[in-house]
Write a protein that holds these residues in place. Structure first.
Motif, mmCIF file in Angstrom:
data_model
loop_
_atom_site.group_PDB
_atom_site.id
_atom_site.type_symbol
_atom_site.label_atom_id
_atom_site.label_comp_id
_atom_site.label_asym_id
_atom_site.label_seq_id
_atom_site.Cartn_x
_atom_site.Cartn_y
_atom_site.Cartn_z
ATOM 1 N N LEU A 115 -46.079 -35.757 22.296
ATOM 2 C CA LEU A 115 -47.333 -35.290 22.885
ATOM 3 C C LEU A 115 -47.097 -34.126 23.843
ATOM 4 O O LEU A 115 -47.924 -33.217 23.953
ATOM 5 N N TYR A 116 -45.973 -34.150 24.517
ATOM 6 C CA TYR A 116 -45.582 -33.066 25.431
ATOM 7 C C TYR A 116 -45.525 -31.738 24.675
ATOM 8 O O TYR A 116 -45.988 -30.705 25.170
ATOM 9 N N LEU A 117 -44.994 -31.777 23.451
ATOM 10 C CA LEU A 117 -44.945 -30.577 22.619
ATOM 11 C C LEU A 117 -46.320 -30.228 22.063
ATOM 12 O O LEU A 117 -46.750 -29.079 22.101
ATOM 13 N N GLY A 118 -47.003 -31.235 21.522
ATOM 14 C CA GLY A 118 -48.291 -31.010 20.874
ATOM 15 C C GLY A 118 -49.364 -30.476 21.806
ATOM 16 O O GLY A 118 -50.239 -29.714 21.376
ATOM 17 N N ASP A 120 -48.695 -28.668 24.521
ATOM 18 C CA ASP A 120 -48.156 -27.473 25.204
ATOM 19 C C ASP A 120 -47.999 -27.684 26.710
ATOM 20 O O ASP A 120 -48.221 -26.769 27.510
ATOM 21 N N ILE A 121 -47.594 -28.888 27.097
ATOM 22 C CA ILE A 121 -47.349 -29.168 28.514
ATOM 23 C C ILE A 121 -46.159 -28.362 29.029
ATOM 24 O O ILE A 121 -46.028 -28.089 30.214
ATOM 25 N N ALA A 122 -45.311 -27.946 28.099
ATOM 26 C CA ALA A 122 -44.113 -27.180 28.474
ATOM 27 C C ALA A 122 -44.451 -25.854 29.149
ATOM 28 O O ALA A 122 -43.621 -25.285 29.863
ATOM 29 N N LYS A 123 -45.674 -25.349 28.922
ATOM 30 C CA LYS A 123 -46.056 -24.092 29.565
ATOM 31 C C LYS A 123 -46.072 -24.230 31.091
ATOM 32 O O LYS A 123 -45.725 -23.293 31.811
ATOM 33 N N LYS A 124 -46.501 -25.389 31.579
ATOM 34 C CA LYS A 124 -46.572 -25.618 33.018
ATOM 35 C C LYS A 124 -45.366 -26.408 33.533
ATOM 36 O O LYS A 124 -45.024 -26.327 34.708
ATOM 37 N N ALA A 125 -44.747 -27.189 32.647
ATOM 38 C CA ALA A 125 -43.569 -27.982 33.029
ATOM 39 C C ALA A 125 -42.482 -27.763 31.988
ATOM 40 O O ALA A 125 -42.285 -28.593 31.093
ATOM 41 N N PRO A 126 -41.766 -26.630 32.044
ATOM 42 C CA PRO A 126 -40.770 -26.293 31.018
ATOM 43 C C PRO A 126 -39.609 -27.280 30.922
ATOM 44 O O PRO A 126 -39.004 -27.420 29.867
ATOM 45 N N ASP A 127 -39.287 -27.955 32.011
ATOM 46 C CA ASP A 127 -38.247 -28.993 31.990
ATOM 47 C C ASP A 127 -38.938 -30.344 31.931
ATOM 48 O O ASP A 127 -39.598 -30.771 32.876
ATOM 49 N N ILE A 128 -38.805 -31.044 30.789
ATOM 50 C CA ILE A 128 -39.519 -32.301 30.586
ATOM 51 C C ILE A 128 -39.140 -33.364 31.613
ATOM 52 O O ILE A 128 -39.908 -34.269 31.912
ATOM 53 N N ARG A 129 -37.952 -33.245 32.190
ATOM 54 C CA ARG A 129 -37.515 -34.211 33.197
ATOM 55 C C ARG A 129 -38.368 -34.141 34.464
ATOM 56 O O ARG A 129 -38.471 -35.120 35.206
ATOM 57 N N ASP A 130 -38.984 -32.970 34.703
ATOM 58 C CA ASP A 130 -39.807 -32.807 35.903
ATOM 59 C C ASP A 130 -41.090 -33.630 35.856
ATOM 60 O O ASP A 130 -41.771 -33.777 36.874
ATOM 61 N N LEU A 131 -41.446 -34.159 34.674
ATOM 62 C CA LEU A 131 -42.658 -34.973 34.572
ATOM 63 C C LEU A 131 -42.612 -36.180 35.499
ATOM 64 O O LEU A 131 -43.650 -36.663 35.971
#
Length: 230
Positions: A115-118, A120-131
């Motif tokens: 879901l993170y990819l789908g 596009d959460i990576a635009k605001k949080a490029p490092d998934i660990r920061d979630l």
């Protein structure tokens, strides 16, 4: 929190049931065509007995647009699946989750990465660990309470909001809202997209609930004898 966990557990059970069903529906195995040897012409035949065979001109195969699109989609799907696996492994390692000992939690993380990819959460949080540095997560424009779960709020904009606490000038902690994703007006959001946004936040909360339980269990170990711990 117990209601949220129950709802997410039910969601996980449905997802696992669908996954099992898909694995059972394997595609039928295609039989390989049988190849027969063509007998060679006898050497004692005359030219009249052996008719001449004209070889038809070779035609170039035209690749249709549909085939090209299908191949492109297949490559894209493979790339996305590979990226989901990579992100899942990063989170499992970061959160110290053993997928064999905690399969439900691991599957939740895998879906969260998808879901993170789908979304596009990576635009605001490029490092998934920061979630997981955030203390809470919510949605604006869509209800998540029991009485309005999944209902849109007309005129509002849908955003995934992460909440953290930072000290102000006086040293007091104040809540700070951070937008992780913007999805336009609530009434214009497609149903599938809306469900993905809700699922992303719920699965984040599900993992956060596990972390909170571990935190309090660790504190209990400091004040209670081990034989009295649950």
């Amino acid at each position: 929190m117990s209601e949220t966990l129950d709802r997410l557990k039910a969601l996980n059970e449905k997802l696992e049931a669908k996954l099992t069903q898909k694995k059972r529906q394997s595609s039928p195995r295609k039989e390989q065509p049988t190849i027969f040897d063509t007998p060679e012409p006898r050497a004692d035949r005359t030219e009249r007995e052996i008719p001449s065979q004209k070889v038809p001109p070779r035609r170039e195969k035209k690749v249709s647009a549909d085939t090209s699109i299908s191949k492109a989609e297949s490559v894209e799907s493979t790339t996305e699946a590979s990226e989901v696996r990579r992100l899942t492994q990063i989170l499992l390692h970061h959160l110290k989750i053993n997928s064999r000992q905690e399969p439900v939690r691991a599957k939740n993380i895998e879906r969260l990465a998808e879901l993170y990819l789908g979304l596009d959460i990576a635009k605001k949080a490029p490092d998934i660990r920061d979630l997981f540095i955030y203390k809470a997560m919510n949605i604006s424009g869509i209800g998540l309470k029991e009485e309005d779960f999944g209902e849109i709020r007309e005129g509002k904009y849908v955003q995934v909001i992460a909440i953290t606490y930072e000290p102000d000038k006086n040293g007091k902690k104040k809540a700070k809202n951070i937008s992780l994703g913007y999805f336009g007006k609530a009434e214009s959001l497609e149903a599938d997209r809306k469900n993905q946004v809700i699922e992303f936040v719920l699965r984040w909360r599900y993992e956060k609930a596990f972390q909170n339980l571990e935190h309090y269990r660790h504190l209990l170990e400091k004040v209670r004898p081990k034989d009295s711990l649950f």
